[in-house]
Design a protein around this motif. Structure first.
Motif, PDB file in Angstrom:
ATOM      1  N   SER A  96      -4.463   0.653  -1.487  1.00 53.17           N
ATOM      2  CA  SER A  96      -3.979  -0.531  -1.646  1.00 53.17           C
ATOM      3  C   SER A  96      -4.339  -1.071  -2.606  1.00 53.17           C
ATOM      4  O   SER A  96      -3.942  -2.332  -3.148  1.00 53.17           O
ATOM      5  CB  SER A  96      -4.531  -1.302  -0.393  1.00 53.17           C
ATOM      6  OG  SER A  96      -5.690  -1.372  -0.308  1.00 53.17           O
ATOM      7  N   TYR A 103       0.795  -1.064   0.099  1.00 56.54           N
ATOM      8  CA  TYR A 103       0.110   0.116  -0.065  1.00 56.54           C
ATOM      9  C   TYR A 103       1.024   1.321  -0.076  1.00 56.54           C
ATOM     10  O   TYR A 103       1.996   1.147   0.159  1.00 56.54           O
ATOM     11  CB  TYR A 103      -1.159  -0.076   1.350  1.00 56.54           C
ATOM     12  CG  TYR A 103      -0.339  -0.006   2.519  1.00 56.54           C
ATOM     13  CD1 TYR A 103       0.025   1.310   3.157  1.00 56.54           C
ATOM     14  CD2 TYR A 103       0.191  -0.928   3.107  1.00 56.54           C
ATOM     15  CE1 TYR A 103       0.547   1.336   4.405  1.00 56.54           C
ATOM     16  CE2 TYR A 103       0.825  -0.812   4.400  1.00 56.54           C
ATOM     17  CZ  TYR A 103       1.026   0.175   5.025  1.00 56.54           C
ATOM     18  OH  TYR A 103       1.712   0.383   6.161  1.00 56.54           O
ATOM     19  N   ARG A 124      -4.599   5.792   2.888  1.00 57.13           N
ATOM     20  CA  ARG A 124      -4.131   4.513   2.583  1.00 57.13           C
ATOM     21  C   ARG A 124      -4.723   4.135   1.237  1.00 57.13           C
ATOM     22  O   ARG A 124      -5.756   3.906   1.363  1.00 57.13           O
ATOM     23  CB  ARG A 124      -4.195   3.292   3.494  1.00 57.13           C
ATOM     24  CG  ARG A 124      -3.576   2.125   3.339  1.00 57.13           C
ATOM     25  CD  ARG A 124      -3.833   1.127   4.337  1.00 57.13           C
ATOM     26  NE  ARG A 124      -3.486  -0.114   3.732  1.00 57.13           N
ATOM     27  CZ  ARG A 124      -3.251  -1.125   4.692  1.00 57.13           C
ATOM     28  NH1 ARG A 124      -3.377  -1.125   5.890  1.00 57.13           N
ATOM     29  NH2 ARG A 124      -2.617  -2.327   4.105  1.00 57.13           N
TER      30      ARG A 124
END
Length: 182
Positions: A121, A112, A119
């Motif tokens: 990912s 990530y 975040r």
């Protein structure tokens, strides 16, 4: 089958025209149609509309006979089978390319990037960042193996050398700015 009278009647011509469009005429029957259209001076509208077409067909060389009836369907069937085979091959290639892509991304499963506190990912979105990070790491490894590793300003020299090994100048500048906080 139409009787083989020397001249076709208009009704017989209509029957032969229908058979012609269904692909069920013999070359002899087609020749009778060509003769009918070339010799008739006046025809009702339903027959007259085909005069130019049959005139054109009658001008074709007699050595080349067009595909008719079962032969025509065999030709069409062969073309359809070839098209189906191409579609099947294309589908297999597309399926395999997505499997390759999945194998490519599987090496980075769980990776990530944190961008602006968020975040991310999704590997398809961060793959470029991962590759950039690998290039920096590879450059640092190359530099660490060299004698210049032991210089007094090791950190900044090492990073500058690492950036110099990145072939994309804009990418190197972006990473340098991110690293040094400029």
């Amino acid at each position: 089958m139409i009787k083989k009278n020397p001249k076709l009647t208009q009704e017989q011509a209509r029957e032969l025209v229908a058979l012609f469009f269904a692909g069920d005429t013999t070359p002899a029957e087609e020749n009778r149609l060509y003769e009918f259209y070339s010799s008739a001076s006046f025809l009702p509208g339903d027959l007259e509309q085909y005069r130019h077409m049959f005139s054109w067909y009658s001008s074709l060389p007699k050595t080349a006979e067009p595909h008719h009836g079962k032969r025509r369907w065999a030709y069409v069937g062969g073309m359809a089978a070839a098209l189906a085979a191409l579609v099947a091959v294309g589908a297999v290639l597309i399926a395999n390319s997505s499997k390759f892509e999945n194998r490519l991304y599987s090496a980075y499963a769980g990776s990530y990037v944190v961008h602006k506190g968020k975040r991310i990912s999704d590997l398809s979105k961060i793959y470029g960042n991962i590759i950039r990070a690998e290039r920096v790491a590879d450059s640092i490894s190359v530099l660490a193996a060299q004698d210049s590793f032991f210089n007094e300003n090791i950190d900044s020299l090492m990073m500058e050398d690492a950036f110099s090994h990145i072939s994309d100048v804009k990418l190197a500048a972006q990473i340098r700015d991110d690293f040094f906080g400029n």
